[in-house]
Motif scaffolding. Structure first.
Motif, PDB file in Angstrom:
ATOM      1  N   PRO A   1       0.798  -1.235   0.000  1.00 23.16           N
ATOM      2  CA  PRO A   1       0.000   0.000   0.000  1.00 23.16           C
ATOM      3  C   PRO A   1       0.826   1.279   0.000  1.00 23.16           C
ATOM      4  O   PRO A   1       0.340   2.328  -0.423  1.00 23.16           O
ATOM      5  N   GLU A   2       2.074   1.212   0.458  1.00 24.83           N
ATOM      6  CA  GLU A   2       2.887   2.413   0.552  1.00 24.83           C
ATOM      7  C   GLU A   2       3.689   2.701  -0.721  1.00 24.83           C
ATOM      8  O   GLU A   2       4.205   3.805  -0.889  1.00 24.83           O
ATOM      9  N   LYS A   3       3.797   1.712  -1.597  1.00 30.53           N
ATOM     10  CA  LYS A   3       4.614   1.877  -2.790  1.00 30.53           C
ATOM     11  C   LYS A   3       3.844   2.595  -3.899  1.00 30.53           C
ATOM     12  O   LYS A   3       2.625   2.487  -4.001  1.00 30.53           O
ATOM     13  N   LEU A   4       4.587   3.326  -4.727  1.00 27.43           N
ATOM     14  CA  LEU A   4       3.991   3.813  -5.956  1.00 27.43           C
ATOM     15  C   LEU A   4       3.914   2.652  -6.940  1.00 27.43           C
ATOM     16  O   LEU A   4       4.870   1.897  -7.105  1.00 27.43           O
ATOM     17  N   ILE A   5       2.768   2.507  -7.584  1.00 24.32           N
ATOM     18  CA  ILE A   5       2.591   1.472  -8.600  1.00 24.32           C
ATOM     19  C   ILE A   5       2.338   2.157  -9.936  1.00 24.32           C
ATOM     20  O   ILE A   5       1.417   2.968 -10.070  1.00 24.32           O
ATOM     21  N   ALA A   6       3.190   1.844 -10.923  1.00 27.32           N
ATOM     22  CA  ALA A   6       3.065   2.417 -12.264  1.00 27.32           C
ATOM     23  C   ALA A   6       2.691   1.312 -13.239  1.00 27.32           C
ATOM     24  O   ALA A   6       3.251   0.210 -13.185  1.00 27.32           O
ATOM     25  N   VAL A   7       1.753   1.613 -14.145  1.00 27.70           N
ATOM     26  CA  VAL A   7       1.195   0.591 -15.021  1.00 27.70           C
ATOM     27  C   VAL A   7       1.238   1.038 -16.483  1.00 27.70           C
ATOM     28  O   VAL A   7       0.741   2.115 -16.829  1.00 27.70           O
ATOM     29  N   ASP A   8       1.820   0.185 -17.314  1.00 28.60           N
ATOM     30  CA  ASP A   8       1.780   0.360 -18.763  1.00 28.60           C
ATOM     31  C   ASP A   8       0.480  -0.255 -19.271  1.00 28.60           C
ATOM     32  O   ASP A   8       0.287  -1.468 -19.195  1.00 28.60           O
ATOM     33  N   ALA A   9      -0.413   0.586 -19.767  1.00 30.72           N
ATOM     34  CA  ALA A   9      -1.695   0.116 -20.316  1.00 30.72           C
ATOM     35  C   ALA A   9      -1.824   0.528 -21.779  1.00 30.72           C
ATOM     36  O   ALA A   9      -2.909   0.815 -22.271  1.00 30.72           O
ATOM     37  N   THR A  10      -0.685   0.530 -22.484  1.00 33.90           N
ATOM     38  CA  THR A  10      -0.633   1.087 -23.831  1.00 33.90           C
ATOM     39  C   THR A  10      -1.592   0.405 -24.793  1.00 33.90           C
ATOM     40  O   THR A  10      -2.225   1.075 -25.618  1.00 33.90           O
ATOM     41  N   SER A  11      -1.710  -0.911 -24.732  1.00 37.36           N
ATOM     42  CA  SER A  11      -2.576  -1.594 -25.695  1.00 37.36           C
ATOM     43  C   SER A  11      -3.893  -2.054 -25.085  1.00 37.36           C
ATOM     44  O   SER A  11      -4.555  -2.947 -25.626  1.00 37.36           O
ATOM     45  N   SER A  12      -4.301  -1.418 -23.997  1.00 37.27           N
ATOM     46  CA  SER A  12      -5.590  -1.764 -23.394  1.00 37.27           C
ATOM     47  C   SER A  12      -6.420  -0.551 -22.996  1.00 37.27           C
ATOM     48  O   SER A  12      -7.649  -0.604 -23.033  1.00 37.27           O
ATOM     49  N   MET A  13      -5.771   0.557 -22.613  1.00 35.43           N
ATOM     50  CA  MET A  13      -6.524   1.731 -22.186  1.00 35.43           C
ATOM     51  C   MET A  13      -7.416   2.233 -23.321  1.00 35.43           C
ATOM     52  O   MET A  13      -6.960   2.425 -24.441  1.00 35.43           O
ATOM     53  N   GLY A  14      -8.679   2.425 -23.008  1.00 36.80           N
ATOM     54  CA  GLY A  14      -9.641   2.829 -24.021  1.00 36.80           C
ATOM     55  C   GLY A  14     -10.372   1.660 -24.646  1.00 36.80           C
ATOM     56  O   GLY A  14     -11.354   1.849 -25.369  1.00 36.80           O
ATOM     57  N   GLY A  15      -9.908   0.423 -24.346  1.00 38.83           N
ATOM     58  CA  GLY A  15     -10.542  -0.769 -24.907  1.00 38.83           C
ATOM     59  C   GLY A  15     -11.157  -1.677 -23.872  1.00 38.83           C
ATOM     60  O   GLY A  15     -12.123  -2.381 -24.148  1.00 38.83           O
TER      61      GLY A  15
END
Length: 353
Positions: free
Chosen positions: A156-170
């Protein structure tokens, strides 16, 4: 030519009219400090929140590409070290970018048929940021929202970064379970390349401003200061922002899009079960991407299929990275129409065995 290439992929057919509207409006000749551009930025960001179900307190930044986001994240949100959980080429490239920038990194590569779970990140307890690729374009795998939620609960304390390049918007993404998301627009948004969205939670904003890394022009500090005025650090791709706004005004909410894309992906995987010469690369149903269908076969056979498809007026996606020679990929993006899918299935029925 019908294209199923997974990015740049098919552009919404309405974009042709939107281009003319943008030209006639005069917005393309406005500078990015003008009131006209600031209104465009504000309206487009709100549409993103509304259509993608983004939390209202998350911030939207316009940058040039998803690969630029690798550098922005590395240079702005990491003090000591990042942890990268990946199973394909793009997740690995993200890790390599951080290393080339001189950051300490920990990488854990898992199998494409292995379910992601929090135990994989046990060595990441000392890191500042956890980096994940939600939809790996190179092999057609995905990390589901519930798996991301487990990681969020465990760290819960960590920053989580997510690559959603081929899914965001779909597909529907639960943005609340991660702090930094990014995607380019030339995939599920059905637009020309040259624009990407960087989305940050209040937690990420606080961390980025606290670190205060500001020696790079597109540092997060600069991005955020300009965003508060609905401006960008650089002269942006105004045309793509206009087109994104117009497309978002036309498409249904993400829940409706998600339902259609999920139904189509189920139909694709069921369809492929009817052939002995090819099969989905990913064998575990729950790990298969809904937006990038990756098909595996003998390299010579795969090569022939791609050659024959071009003669039939259809572009399939090449294999990528480890799977370059023995796979092809099928984009299952919202801009692709049902009759185009039927045409590809007819071709495959006549070509596969």
């Amino acid at each position: 030519m019908i294209t199923f290439y997974p990015g740049p992929s098919k552009i919404y057919k309405q974009v042709k009219d939107f281009l003319n509207e943008a030209f006639d409006s005069g917005i393309l000749s406005m500078n990015h400090r003008s009131s006209g551009f600031m209104e465009l930025y504000r309206d487009c960001a709100q549409l993103i929140r509304n259509k993608l179900l983004l939390p209202e307190d998350y911030f939207v930044y316009f940058v040039s590409s998803a690969t630029e986001c690798w550098e922005i994240i590395a240079q702005s949100f990491i003090k000591e070290q990042s942890f990268h959980l990946y199973n394909g080429a793009f997740g690995e490239k993200w890790l390599d970018t951080n290393r080339k920038l001189g950051l300490k990194t920990i990488g854990y590569r898992f199998n494409i048929n292995e379910v992601v779970h929090a135990e994989m990140l046990k060595d990441g307890l000392v890191c500042d940021l956890i980096a994940l690729t939600q939809n790996e374009t190179s092999n057609g795998t995905q990390i589901r929202n519930d798996q991301l939620s487990e990681i969020r609960s465990s760290f819960p304390e960590k920053l989580i970064a997510v690559d959603a390049t081929s899914s965001m918007g779909g597909v529907y993404l639960d943005f609340s379970i991660a702090d930094i998301w990014y995607a380019s627009v030339q995939k599920c948004f059905g637009l020309p390349s040259g624009l990407a969205l960087l989305i940050c939670s209040p937690k990420a904003v606080t961390k980025g401003l606290e670190l205060g890394h500001n020696k790079h022009y597109n540092s997060f500090v600069n991005l955020h200061e300009n965003m508060l005025k609905y401006q960008t650090t650089h002269t942006p791709n105004i045309l793509d922002i206009v087109l994104l706004k117009k497309v978002l005004e036309c498409v249904p909410p993400i829940g409706n899009i998600n339902q259609r894309i999920k139904m189509q992906s189920d139909e694709w995987y069921n369809f492929l079960r009817g052939f002995q010469s090819v099969k989905p690369l990913v064998t575990e149903n729950q790990l298969r991407s809904d937006t990038v269908i990756t098909v595996k076969g003998d390299p010579s056979f795969i090569k022939n299929i791609k050659e024959q498809s071009l003669k039939a007026g259809i572009t399939l996606g090449n294999g990528y990275g480890t799977w370059k020679s023995d796979t092809f990929r099928i984009a299952n993006f919202p801009a692709i129409e049902e009759q185009e899918i039927r045409q590809l299935k007819t071709f495959l029925k006549n070509t596969l065995r």
